[in-house]
Design a protein around this motif. Structure first.
Motif, PDB file in Angstrom:
ATOM      1  N   LEU A 198     -35.887 -71.016 -67.330  1.00 13.13           N
ATOM      2  CA  LEU A 198     -36.652 -69.820 -66.975  1.00 13.13           C
ATOM      3  C   LEU A 198     -36.783 -68.871 -68.161  1.00 13.13           C
ATOM      4  CD1 LEU A 198     -37.919 -67.769 -64.966  1.00 13.13           C
ATOM      5  CD2 LEU A 198     -35.574 -67.039 -64.428  1.00 13.13           C
ATOM      6  N   ARG A 258     -36.610 -75.977 -58.356  1.00 10.17           N
ATOM      7  CA  ARG A 258     -37.456 -74.794 -58.210  1.00 10.17           C
ATOM      8  C   ARG A 258     -36.694 -73.626 -57.606  1.00 10.17           C
ATOM      9  NH1 ARG A 258     -43.186 -75.746 -55.480  1.00 10.17           N
ATOM     10  NH2 ARG A 258     -43.232 -77.144 -57.286  1.00 10.17           N
ATOM     11  N   GLU A 259     -35.802 -73.908 -56.669  1.00  8.63           N
ATOM     12  CA  GLU A 259     -35.096 -72.823 -55.988  1.00  8.63           C
ATOM     13  C   GLU A 259     -34.105 -72.099 -56.904  1.00  8.63           C
ATOM     14  OE1 GLU A 259     -32.875 -76.698 -54.971  1.00  8.63           O
ATOM     15  OE2 GLU A 259     -34.946 -75.985 -55.266  1.00  8.63           O
ATOM     16  N   GLN A 292     -31.658 -71.628 -65.121  1.00  8.75           N
ATOM     17  CA  GLN A 292     -31.814 -70.269 -65.639  1.00  8.75           C
ATOM     18  C   GLN A 292     -32.203 -70.300 -67.122  1.00  8.75           C
ATOM     19  OE1 GLN A 292     -31.314 -67.027 -63.849  1.00  8.75           O
ATOM     20  NE2 GLN A 292     -31.965 -68.623 -62.424  1.00  8.75           N
ATOM     21  N   SER A 324     -35.437 -68.577 -59.960  1.00  9.28           N
ATOM     22  CA  SER A 324     -35.559 -67.124 -59.819  1.00  9.28           C
ATOM     23  C   SER A 324     -34.462 -66.453 -60.652  1.00  9.28           C
ATOM     24  CB  SER A 324     -35.431 -66.712 -58.355  1.00  9.28           C
ATOM     25  OG  SER A 324     -34.196 -67.146 -57.818  1.00  9.28           O
ATOM     26  N   VAL A 325     -34.720 -65.238 -61.091  1.00 12.99           N
ATOM     27  CA  VAL A 325     -33.795 -64.538 -61.989  1.00 12.99           C
ATOM     28  C   VAL A 325     -32.454 -64.295 -61.308  1.00 12.99           C
ATOM     29  CG1 VAL A 325     -33.396 -62.414 -63.280  1.00 12.99           C
ATOM     30  CG2 VAL A 325     -35.676 -63.437 -63.250  1.00 12.99           C
ATOM     31  N   ARG A 326     -31.403 -64.701 -61.994  1.00 18.77           N
ATOM     32  CA  ARG A 326     -30.028 -64.450 -61.552  1.00 18.77           C
ATOM     33  C   ARG A 326     -29.334 -63.609 -62.609  1.00 18.77           C
ATOM     34  NH1 ARG A 326     -27.509 -68.123 -57.942  1.00 18.77           N
ATOM     35  NH2 ARG A 326     -25.610 -67.045 -58.587  1.00 18.77           N
TER      36      ARG A 326
END
Length: 434
Positions: free
Chosen positions: A76, A206-207, A73, A210-212
């Protein structure tokens, strides 16, 4: 960490050495432009402090999946912030320099520098994200080696691009920005290669990219207060530049040189504080508050000793530190007066860094922000008022800084004592409940 900081000191001084050869307007412009670094650091602190603290707590709990989630995260959001820096930086750099520069030459120099340094500022998010993850796991050597690499590269690039060594095409202040951006870019690549090939505890997945929002909330809770502290540092420095620009480029150049030297002197205390934070954070995650207290005690002692020695050096012959960067008598006078006066708060500043590291380790950085915010009232407001009064002198700014920094350090220590007591009561209640 100390070795890395030594190389960081060389980075500050080598860059300053070559820029100073371009004249007072160049030094003043680059120094004023460099204040943007505090804005970027306010965001990198949000990212770096939260990444380090959350991963350190996960390591203490032996929770590897959570550590990996936080790391990805962080990567990201480093990408998102980097893109935002590029867009905002190029849109606003001209207006920013027009507000702070004392004359047209200073404004032009600072704008030219920023245009080439903005890519490096954007890349710092990736470097901070990966470096903070390693610190959280207790690994500092790779980060130190990459830092040394970037500094060595900047030392090589600076004379090539600024002075035109070997190329015959000097770029001036633009070369200083280009040298820094290239060095940081290579550092990012080297750190990414390390993660891909050698790091096993926290890795790219990669998994998990995504935005958490739940992880973002945890990161913001810890990271926003120290980030806001650096934003306040930007405000304080901008207030100083605005207040003293009435004295011309020589005054801004003198302050620029003096403040760069001061920043390099702060690095020993910062090295101790940066090293203590993940150690204390892991012990906090494991529930060993006694070890957190011991870490603070020894970090405070180890950080204060070099700061006290550096204070004595600045009281003895501060001009010796300045003369290697300029021969302008007016600039030397301003920088020497700044160092001889401001050095009285070196120990207080070192204690402030240590307390900040402890608040990060404890997972509550709000008290540190509260302490920093008090300087808006005790320092920034009086400086602005004095600068509009007849008979205003630069030394009044330095005296006020010493007084307010000492008060802030005392307030921060008091807040840390209260936070440790609250954590102790909370842990005792949890044990009784079990």
């Amino acid at each position: 960490m100390a070795l890395g900081m030594i190389f960081q000191t060389l980075y500050f001084l080598v860059d300053l050495f070559f820029v100073a050869r371009l004249g007072d307007a160049a030094v003043a412009g680059v120094s004023a432009a460099g204040n943007v670094q505090f804005i970027i650091m306010s965001f990198t602190q949000i990212l770096g402090v939260s990444t380090m603290a959350l991963i350190a707590h996960a390591v203490g709990r032996k929770d590897q999946p959570d550590a990996e989630l936080v790391f990805n995260q962080s990567v990201l959001w480093a990408f998102v912030c980097g893109i935002g820096t590029l867009i905002g930086g190029y849109a606003l750099c001209g207006r920013y320099m027009s507000a702070l520069g004392s004359n047209a030459e200073t404004i032009a120099a600072g704008t030219s520098y920023l245009r080439w340094y903005i890519p490096g500022l954007a890349l710092q998010f990736a470097l901070v994200s990966m470096g903070s993850a390693l610190r959280g796991t207790g690994i500092v050597k790779p980060g130190m080696l990459v830092q040394m690499l970037t500094v060595v590269l900047n030392i090589i690039f600076a004379p090539i691009f600024i002075a035109g060594w070997g190329t015959g095409r000097p770029l001036g202040v633009a070369g200083a920005g280009l040298a820094s951006s290239l060095a940081i870019g290579i550092g990012v690549i080297a750190t990414a290669v390390y993660f891909v090939r050698l790091e096993h505890y926290v890795t790219f997945k990669r998994e998990l990219l995504s935005v958490r929002t739940d992880v973002l909330t945890r990161m913001l809770k810890i990271g926003v207060p120290p980030g806001a502290e650096f934003a306040l540092m930007f405000v304080f420095t901008a207030v100083i530049y605005t207040a003293i620009k009435q004295f011309g480029a020589e005054a801004q150049a003198g302050y620029g040189i003096g403040s760069r030297l001061m920043q390099s002197m702060f690095l020993p205390a910062m090295a101790v504080a940066f090293s203590a934070a993940p150690m204390a954070g892991q012990n906090m995650g494991a529930g060993h508050l006694d070890r957190v207290r011991d870490t603070f005690k020894w970090a405070a002692i180890m950080g204060s000793i070099p700061m006290a020695l550096l204070t004595l050096l600045c009281q003895w012959r501060p001009e010796l530190l300045v003369q290697g960067f300029t021969q302008e008598a007016a600039v030397i006078a301003v920088a020497s007066q700044f160092l001889s006066t401001i050095s009285w708060n070196f120990v207080a500043s070192g204690l402030g860094f240590t307390c900040g590291g402890m608040f990060q380790a404890l997972g509550n950085t709000v008290p540190s922000l509260i302490a920093s915010a008090t300087r808006l009232i005790t320092f920034a407001v009086p400086v602005w008022w004095l600068s509009h009064r007849p008979g205003f002198q630069i030394k009044q700014v330095w005296y006020l800084s010493v007084i307010t920094m000492t008060l802030q350090a005392a307030f921060t220590l008091w807040l840390l004592r209260g936070e440790l007591q609250r954590k102790e009561l909370k842990m005792a209640s949890a044990r009784l409940a079990v």
